[in-house]
Design a protein around this motif. Structure first.
Motif, PDB file in Angstrom:
ATOM      1  N   LYS A 121       0.852  -1.191   0.000  1.00  0.00           N
ATOM      2  CA  LYS A 121       0.000   0.000   0.000  1.00  0.00           C
ATOM      3  C   LYS A 121       0.884   1.235   0.000  1.00  0.00           C
ATOM      4  O   LYS A 121       1.994   1.219   0.509  1.00  0.00           O
ATOM      5  CB  LYS A 121      -0.871   0.055   1.257  1.00  0.00           C
ATOM      6  CG  LYS A 121      -1.890  -1.037   1.375  1.00  0.00           C
ATOM      7  CD  LYS A 121      -2.701  -0.850   2.636  1.00  0.00           C
ATOM      8  CE  LYS A 121      -3.706  -1.980   2.754  1.00  0.00           C
ATOM      9  NZ  LYS A 121      -4.614  -1.793   3.878  1.00  0.00           N
ATOM     10  N   PHE A 122       0.360   2.309  -0.561  1.00  0.00           N
ATOM     11  CA  PHE A 122       0.974   3.612  -0.346  1.00  0.00           C
ATOM     12  C   PHE A 122       0.608   4.013   1.080  1.00  0.00           C
ATOM     13  O   PHE A 122      -0.507   3.761   1.541  1.00  0.00           O
ATOM     14  CB  PHE A 122       0.427   4.661  -1.318  1.00  0.00           C
ATOM     15  CG  PHE A 122       0.825   4.439  -2.735  1.00  0.00           C
ATOM     16  CD1 PHE A 122       2.095   4.781  -3.182  1.00  0.00           C
ATOM     17  CD2 PHE A 122      -0.067   3.866  -3.640  1.00  0.00           C
ATOM     18  CE1 PHE A 122       2.469   4.575  -4.486  1.00  0.00           C
ATOM     19  CE2 PHE A 122       0.305   3.653  -4.946  1.00  0.00           C
ATOM     20  CZ  PHE A 122       1.577   4.006  -5.378  1.00  0.00           C
ATOM     21  N   VAL A 123       1.537   4.623   1.780  1.00  0.00           N
ATOM     22  CA  VAL A 123       1.279   5.044   3.155  1.00  0.00           C
ATOM     23  C   VAL A 123       1.520   6.543   3.249  1.00  0.00           C
ATOM     24  O   VAL A 123       2.612   7.024   2.957  1.00  0.00           O
ATOM     25  CB  VAL A 123       2.195   4.305   4.154  1.00  0.00           C
ATOM     26  CG1 VAL A 123       1.848   4.717   5.575  1.00  0.00           C
ATOM     27  CG2 VAL A 123       2.080   2.804   3.984  1.00  0.00           C
ATOM     28  N   LEU A 124       0.486   7.257   3.630  1.00  0.00           N
ATOM     29  CA  LEU A 124       0.566   8.691   3.815  1.00  0.00           C
ATOM     30  C   LEU A 124       0.478   8.961   5.314  1.00  0.00           C
ATOM     31  O   LEU A 124      -0.564   8.742   5.936  1.00  0.00           O
ATOM     32  CB  LEU A 124      -0.578   9.391   3.075  1.00  0.00           C
ATOM     33  CG  LEU A 124      -0.641  10.902   3.143  1.00  0.00           C
ATOM     34  CD1 LEU A 124       0.623  11.536   2.564  1.00  0.00           C
ATOM     35  CD2 LEU A 124      -1.878  11.409   2.403  1.00  0.00           C
ATOM     36  N   VAL A 125       1.600   9.370   5.911  1.00  0.00           N
ATOM     37  CA  VAL A 125       1.663   9.646   7.341  1.00  0.00           C
ATOM     38  C   VAL A 125       1.733  11.161   7.507  1.00  0.00           C
ATOM     39  O   VAL A 125       2.632  11.811   6.962  1.00  0.00           O
ATOM     40  CB  VAL A 125       2.906   8.995   7.994  1.00  0.00           C
ATOM     41  CG1 VAL A 125       2.931   9.283   9.488  1.00  0.00           C
ATOM     42  CG2 VAL A 125       2.935   7.493   7.734  1.00  0.00           C
ATOM     43  N   ILE A 126       0.768  11.696   8.251  1.00  0.00           N
ATOM     44  CA  ILE A 126       0.717  13.136   8.478  1.00  0.00           C
ATOM     45  C   ILE A 126       0.724  13.398   9.976  1.00  0.00           C
ATOM     46  O   ILE A 126      -0.171  12.961  10.695  1.00  0.00           O
ATOM     47  CB  ILE A 126      -0.537  13.766   7.843  1.00  0.00           C
ATOM     48  CG1 ILE A 126      -0.595  13.467   6.350  1.00  0.00           C
ATOM     49  CG2 ILE A 126      -0.564  15.274   8.112  1.00  0.00           C
ATOM     50  CD1 ILE A 126      -1.881  13.907   5.669  1.00  0.00           C
ATOM     51  N   PHE A 127       1.762  14.101  10.436  1.00  0.00           N
ATOM     52  CA  PHE A 127       1.866  14.499  11.829  1.00  0.00           C
ATOM     53  C   PHE A 127       1.331  15.924  11.953  1.00  0.00           C
ATOM     54  O   PHE A 127       1.678  16.795  11.145  1.00  0.00           O
ATOM     55  CB  PHE A 127       3.315  14.451  12.309  1.00  0.00           C
ATOM     56  CG  PHE A 127       3.856  13.059  12.404  1.00  0.00           C
ATOM     57  CD1 PHE A 127       3.604  12.278  13.528  1.00  0.00           C
ATOM     58  CD2 PHE A 127       4.605  12.520  11.375  1.00  0.00           C
ATOM     59  CE1 PHE A 127       4.102  10.986  13.614  1.00  0.00           C
ATOM     60  CE2 PHE A 127       5.110  11.231  11.459  1.00  0.00           C
ATOM     61  CZ  PHE A 127       4.864  10.458  12.587  1.00  0.00           C
ATOM     62  N   PHE A 128       0.512  16.149  12.976  1.00  0.00           N
ATOM     63  CA  PHE A 128      -0.093  17.459  13.184  1.00  0.00           C
ATOM     64  C   PHE A 128      -0.335  17.669  14.667  1.00  0.00           C
ATOM     65  O   PHE A 128      -0.171  16.759  15.483  1.00  0.00           O
ATOM     66  CB  PHE A 128      -1.427  17.556  12.426  1.00  0.00           C
ATOM     67  CG  PHE A 128      -2.507  16.688  13.018  1.00  0.00           C
ATOM     68  CD1 PHE A 128      -3.433  17.216  13.894  1.00  0.00           C
ATOM     69  CD2 PHE A 128      -2.582  15.333  12.714  1.00  0.00           C
ATOM     70  CE1 PHE A 128      -4.416  16.420  14.461  1.00  0.00           C
ATOM     71  CE2 PHE A 128      -3.556  14.519  13.268  1.00  0.00           C
ATOM     72  CZ  PHE A 128      -4.483  15.071  14.154  1.00  0.00           C
TER      73      PHE A 128
END
Length: 166
Positions: free
Chosen positions: A56-63
């Motif tokens: 899978k493509f993994v999009l990790v967004i820290f906020f």
């Protein structure tokens, strides 16, 4: 002159959420070409780990909901989340740095965001990716290699174009 100095200090304090005053040893971040680190993170719906991301493509967004730049980016983060939440080939992980589940849930309810997220109140996962600065985005390809990073912004167009090109 006093007012100018006050104005400059005030402006600098507004950027504190993205540029923290941390020791130089913490000034690190994964780069394009690096592998995703091994990690587990949980929320009330379950636990995810690197095994979950295979093929899978993994999009990790820290906020953080207390960061003004993150607050400005949350509509774009919501757009990305809603675009990919039903696509089996893309996993979107929203990770709230330095916040509890309750704090983020309260903010999301107030601003009508309906996104699944993971709380990382002690930077346990964040510290595997970077030392400072949010919002921060990491997009990894299906092989687990980071193919795109973004710091202090969330560029929806570039993320969508990168995923579409692969």
């Amino acid at each position: 002159m006093k007012y100018l100095l006050f104005y400059i200090i005030s402006l600098l304090s507004l950027t504190a959420c993205i540029r923290e005053d941390l020791p130089p040893t913490n000034d690190f971040a994964l780069q394009e070409g690096d592998p995703l680190p091994e990690f587990n993170i949980s929320n009330p719906n379950g636990t995810v780990s690197n095994k979950y991301f295979q093929n899978k493509f993994v999009l990790v967004i820290f906020f953080s909901t207390t960061c003004s730049d993150c607050q400005k980016a949350l509509p774009d983060i919501s757009t990305l989340y809603n675009t990919y939440k039903s696509k089996s080939s893309v996993c979107v992980l929203l990770i709230a740095r330095d916040e509890t589940e309750e704090e983020v849930t309260t903010y999301f309810r107030k601003h009508q965001y309906d996104m699944e997220f993971f709380a990382d109140p002690h930077r346990e996962v964040y510290s595997l990716f970077a030392g400072n600065t949010i919002p921060r985005v990491f997009l990894a390809g299906k092989d687990g290699t980071i193919i795109l990073t973004q710091t202090e912004k969330v560029d929806v167009g570039k993320i969508n174009a990168t995923i579409a090109s692969l």
